[in-house]
Design an enzyme around this catalytic site. Structure first.
Site, mmCIF file in Angstrom:
data_model
loop_
_atom_site.group_PDB
_atom_site.id
_atom_site.type_symbol
_atom_site.label_atom_id
_atom_site.label_comp_id
_atom_site.label_asym_id
_atom_site.label_seq_id
_atom_site.Cartn_x
_atom_site.Cartn_y
_atom_site.Cartn_z
ATOM 1 N N ALA A 65 -18.965 -9.877 -32.761
ATOM 2 C CA ALA A 65 -17.553 -10.166 -32.556
ATOM 3 C C ALA A 65 -16.985 -10.643 -33.885
ATOM 4 O O ALA A 65 -17.727 -11.116 -34.756
ATOM 5 C CB ALA A 65 -17.388 -11.235 -31.482
ATOM 6 N N GLY A 110 -22.083 -9.370 -30.516
ATOM 7 C CA GLY A 110 -21.350 -8.402 -29.698
ATOM 8 C C GLY A 110 -21.804 -6.963 -29.942
ATOM 9 O O GLY A 110 -21.636 -6.108 -29.070
ATOM 10 N N GLU A 113 -24.725 -6.554 -27.778
ATOM 11 C CA GLU A 113 -24.213 -6.556 -26.396
ATOM 12 C C GLU A 113 -23.588 -5.192 -26.053
ATOM 13 O O GLU A 113 -23.740 -4.696 -24.934
ATOM 14 C CB GLU A 113 -23.204 -7.693 -26.222
ATOM 15 C CG GLU A 113 -23.903 -9.057 -26.282
ATOM 16 C CD GLU A 113 -22.947 -10.230 -26.342
ATOM 17 O OE1 GLU A 113 -22.110 -10.266 -27.271
ATOM 18 O OE2 GLU A 113 -23.029 -11.112 -25.474
ATOM 19 N N GLU A 133 -25.523 -15.909 -32.258
ATOM 20 C CA GLU A 133 -24.361 -16.746 -31.922
ATOM 21 C C GLU A 133 -24.616 -18.246 -32.037
ATOM 22 O O GLU A 133 -23.752 -18.992 -32.496
ATOM 23 C CB GLU A 133 -23.876 -16.433 -30.493
ATOM 24 C CG GLU A 133 -23.053 -15.166 -30.384
ATOM 25 C CD GLU A 133 -23.891 -13.927 -30.139
ATOM 26 O OE1 GLU A 133 -25.120 -13.951 -30.404
ATOM 27 O OE2 GLU A 133 -23.328 -12.926 -29.693
HETATM 28 N N1 DAK Z 1 -17.019 -10.682 -38.155
HETATM 29 C C1 DAK Z 1 -16.145 -10.521 -39.156
HETATM 30 N N2 DAK Z 1 -16.463 -10.045 -40.359
HETATM 31 C C2 DAK Z 1 -17.746 -9.739 -40.581
HETATM 32 C C3 DAK Z 1 -18.740 -9.883 -39.588
HETATM 33 C C4 DAK Z 1 -18.331 -10.377 -38.315
HETATM 34 N N3 DAK Z 1 -19.173 -10.515 -37.286
HETATM 35 N N4 DAK Z 1 -19.928 -9.509 -40.110
HETATM 36 C C5 DAK Z 1 -19.677 -9.130 -41.378
HETATM 37 N N5 DAK Z 1 -18.369 -9.261 -41.666
HETATM 38 C C6 DAK Z 1 -17.701 -8.972 -42.932
HETATM 39 C C7 DAK Z 1 -18.061 -9.995 -43.982
HETATM 40 O O1 DAK Z 1 -17.262 -11.149 -43.838
HETATM 41 C C8 DAK Z 1 -17.768 -9.233 -45.250
HETATM 42 O O2 DAK Z 1 -16.364 -9.242 -45.463
HETATM 43 P P1 DAK Z 1 -15.742 -9.495 -46.954
HETATM 44 O O3 DAK Z 1 -16.330 -10.810 -47.390
HETATM 45 O O4 DAK Z 1 -16.263 -8.319 -47.764
HETATM 46 O O5 DAK Z 1 -14.276 -9.488 -46.730
HETATM 47 C C9 DAK Z 1 -18.162 -7.808 -44.887
HETATM 48 O O6 DAK Z 1 -18.152 -7.749 -43.460
HETATM 49 C C10 DAK Z 1 -19.549 -7.421 -45.370
HETATM 50 O O7 DAK Z 1 -20.454 -8.406 -44.905
HETATM 51 P P2 DAK Z 1 -21.467 -9.216 -45.882
HETATM 52 O O8 DAK Z 1 -20.906 -9.297 -47.258
HETATM 53 O O9 DAK Z 1 -21.808 -10.477 -45.208
HETATM 54 O O10 DAK Z 1 -22.686 -8.220 -45.888
HETATM 55 P P3 DAK Z 1 -24.239 -8.584 -46.116
HETATM 56 O O11 DAK Z 1 -24.927 -7.285 -46.296
HETATM 57 O O12 DAK Z 1 -24.405 -9.636 -47.166
HETATM 58 O O13 DAK Z 1 -24.713 -9.224 -44.732
HETATM 59 C C11 DAK Z 1 -24.859 -9.388 -42.332
HETATM 60 C C12 DAK Z 1 -24.742 -8.453 -43.571
HETATM 61 C C13 DAK Z 1 -24.709 -8.538 -41.067
HETATM 62 C C14 DAK Z 1 -26.259 -10.043 -42.329
HETATM 63 C C15 DAK Z 1 -23.772 -10.490 -42.418
HETATM 64 O O14 DAK Z 1 -22.507 -9.862 -42.617
HETATM 65 C C16 DAK Z 1 -23.689 -11.341 -41.205
HETATM 66 O O15 DAK Z 1 -24.503 -12.238 -40.976
HETATM 67 N N6 DAK Z 1 -22.639 -11.099 -40.375
HETATM 68 C C17 DAK Z 1 -22.392 -11.917 -39.202
HETATM 69 C C18 DAK Z 1 -23.359 -11.578 -38.128
HETATM 70 C C19 DAK Z 1 -23.129 -12.426 -36.916
HETATM 71 O O16 DAK Z 1 -23.310 -13.662 -36.910
HETATM 72 N N7 DAK Z 1 -22.745 -11.778 -35.840
HETATM 73 C C20 DAK Z 1 -22.536 -12.429 -34.579
HETATM 74 C C21 DAK Z 1 -21.104 -12.768 -34.469
HETATM 75 S S1 DAK Z 1 -20.869 -13.793 -33.070
HETATM 76 C C22 DAK Z 1 -16.967 -14.697 -27.025
HETATM 77 C C23 DAK Z 1 -17.870 -13.826 -26.521
HETATM 78 C C24 DAK Z 1 -18.761 -13.218 -27.312
HETATM 79 C C25 DAK Z 1 -18.816 -13.471 -28.642
HETATM 80 C C26 DAK Z 1 -17.910 -14.302 -29.148
HETATM 81 C C27 DAK Z 1 -16.981 -14.908 -28.370
HETATM 82 N N8 DAK Z 1 -16.046 -15.351 -26.175
HETATM 83 C C28 DAK Z 1 -16.628 -15.749 -24.917
HETATM 84 C C29 DAK Z 1 -14.918 -15.938 -26.724
HETATM 85 C C30 DAK Z 1 -19.759 -12.851 -29.496
HETATM 86 C C31 DAK Z 1 -20.022 -13.444 -30.681
HETATM 87 C C32 DAK Z 1 -20.630 -12.762 -31.806
HETATM 88 O O17 DAK Z 1 -20.865 -11.588 -31.800
#
Ligand code: DAK
Length: 259
Positions: A65, A110, A113, A133
C-alpha cells in the site's frame, strides 16, 4: 485505459498490469479504485477466459500500500482505505475468470495481499515476498492476516507477519505461496502458456469450479461437498457440456463458446 492500470486482451487472455513504476506500483486509492472497476468488468467480459496480473517494470509486482498516502490518514480515512482495499481484493478473488498472478519482483504488504487474492501465483526466481507492515506500526489490512494463514497455515503466517521478514522465491515455493518459479525473462511465457491451457477448456466449467472451490474452502468438508453436488447440475445447463461430450465421442477437439 486507466491512469494506473493497463489492460490488454489477446487470445482470450487479459493481461492486467499495475503501472505505477516510479513508486514500485504501490497501491494508492486510485490504483485500488481502478483494480476494482477493471476486475468487475473482466468478470462479465465474454471475450476473456483467463486473467493475468503483473506489475510494470522489472523490479516490483507491487511494493505494498502507498506509504506516503497512509502517512496522511486519520483513523476514519484509514477505515475507508481498508474498505476500498477489501473491495478491490474481493473483486479479484470473485472474478468469474481464473486470475493468475505473475509476480515479477517485490510482492510486499498489499502486493502480497493482491497476489494471494488471485487463484494461484507464478513468480520470477528473483521475486521477494513479505508482509512488512508491523515494521511501520500497522498490520496487514487488505486480507493478509486471513488469506496468508489459509494459504500456508497459521504458524508460518504468524512468523512472516510478526517478524515482517522478506522471503525469497525458493522459500515461497517451498512454503506453498507460489505454484511455480521461472527465470525472470521467461515468467510471462510460463504464465501465458498456463492461461492458454485453461482457455481451451470449457469456460463455464472452469468458472463454476472456481466458484465451488472458493465458496467451499472455508467450510466444513461436508458443506463443501454439498456445494459441489448442488452446483454440479449447472454444467448440464451449458452448451459447453454438450460440445465437450460430443467432441470426445466424435474424436475431435471441442470448440467451446463459454455458454
Ligand atoms: N509506498 C509508496 N512508495 C513506495 C513504496 C510504497 N509501499 N515502496 C517503494 N516506494 C517508492 C520509494 O519511496 C521510492 O520513491 P522515490 O524515493 O524514488 O520517490 C521508489 O518507490 C523506489 O523505492 P526504493 O528507492 O526504496 O527502492 P529500493 O530498491 O531501495 O527498495 C523496497 C525496494 C521494496 C525494499 C523498498 O522500496 C521498500 O521497503 N518499500 C516499502 C515496502 C513496504 O513496507 N511495503 C508494505 C507497505 S504497508 C490498510 C490496509 C492495508 C495496508 C495498509 C493500510 N488500512 C487498513 C488502512 C497495507 C499496508 C502495506 O502494504
Amino acid at each position: 485505459m486507466g491512469e494506473y492500470i493497463k489492460t490488454e486482451t489477446s487470445d482470450n487472455t487479459a493481461l492486467v498490469t499495475i503501472s505505477r513504476e516510479k513508486a514500485l506500483n504501490a497501491l494508492n486509492r486510485g490504483v485500488l479504485e481502478e483494480l476494482k472497476t477493471v476486475f468487475e468488468g473482466l468478470s462479465e467480459d465474454h471475450a476473456v477466459r483467463s486473467v493475468i496480473v503483473t506489475g510494470a517494470g522489472d523490479k516490483a509486482f507491487v511494493a505494498g500500500a502507498d506509504i506516503a498516502a497512509m502517512a496522511q490518514m486519520s483513523p476514519e480515512e484509514a477505515g475507508r482505505f481498508a474498505q476500498l482495499g477489501h473491495q478491490a481484493m474481493s473483486a479479484v478473488q470473485n472474478c468469474r475468470k481464473p486470475v493468475l498472478a505473475a509476480v515479477n519482483g517485490f510482492a510486499l504488504g498489499g502486493g502480497l495481499e493482491l497476489a494471494l487474492s488471485c487463484d494461484f501465483i507464478y513468480a520470477s526466481e528473483k521475486a521477494k515476498f513479505g508482509l512488512p507492515e508491523v515494521g511501520l506500526g500497522l498490520y496487514p489490512g487488505f486480507g493478509g492476516t486471513q488469506r496468508l494463514s489459509r494459504a500456508i497455515g497459521p504458524n508460518r503466517a504468524r512468523e512472516l507477519i510478526f517478524t515482517g521478514r522478506m522471503i525469497g522465491a525458493n522459500e515461497a515455493l517451498a512454503w506453498g505461496i507460489v505454484n511455480r518459479l521461472a527465470p525472470p525473462e521467461s515468467l510471462m511465457d510460463a504464465v501465458l502458456e498456463t492461461a492458454r491451457d485453461i482457455n481451451q477448456k470449457g469456460p463455464v466449467a472452469v468458472s463454476l469450479a472456481k466458484q465451488v472451490i472458493n465458496e467451499g474452502k472455508d467450510e466444513s468438508l461436508q458443506r463443501g461437498l454439498d456445494l459441489e453436488r448442488d452446483i454440479f447440475p449447472k454444467c448440464f445447463e451449458s452448451e459447453d457440456l454438450k460440445e465437450g461430450l460430443a467432441a470426445f465421442l466424435e474424436k475431435r477437439k471441442p470448440s467451446f463458446k463459454g455458454q
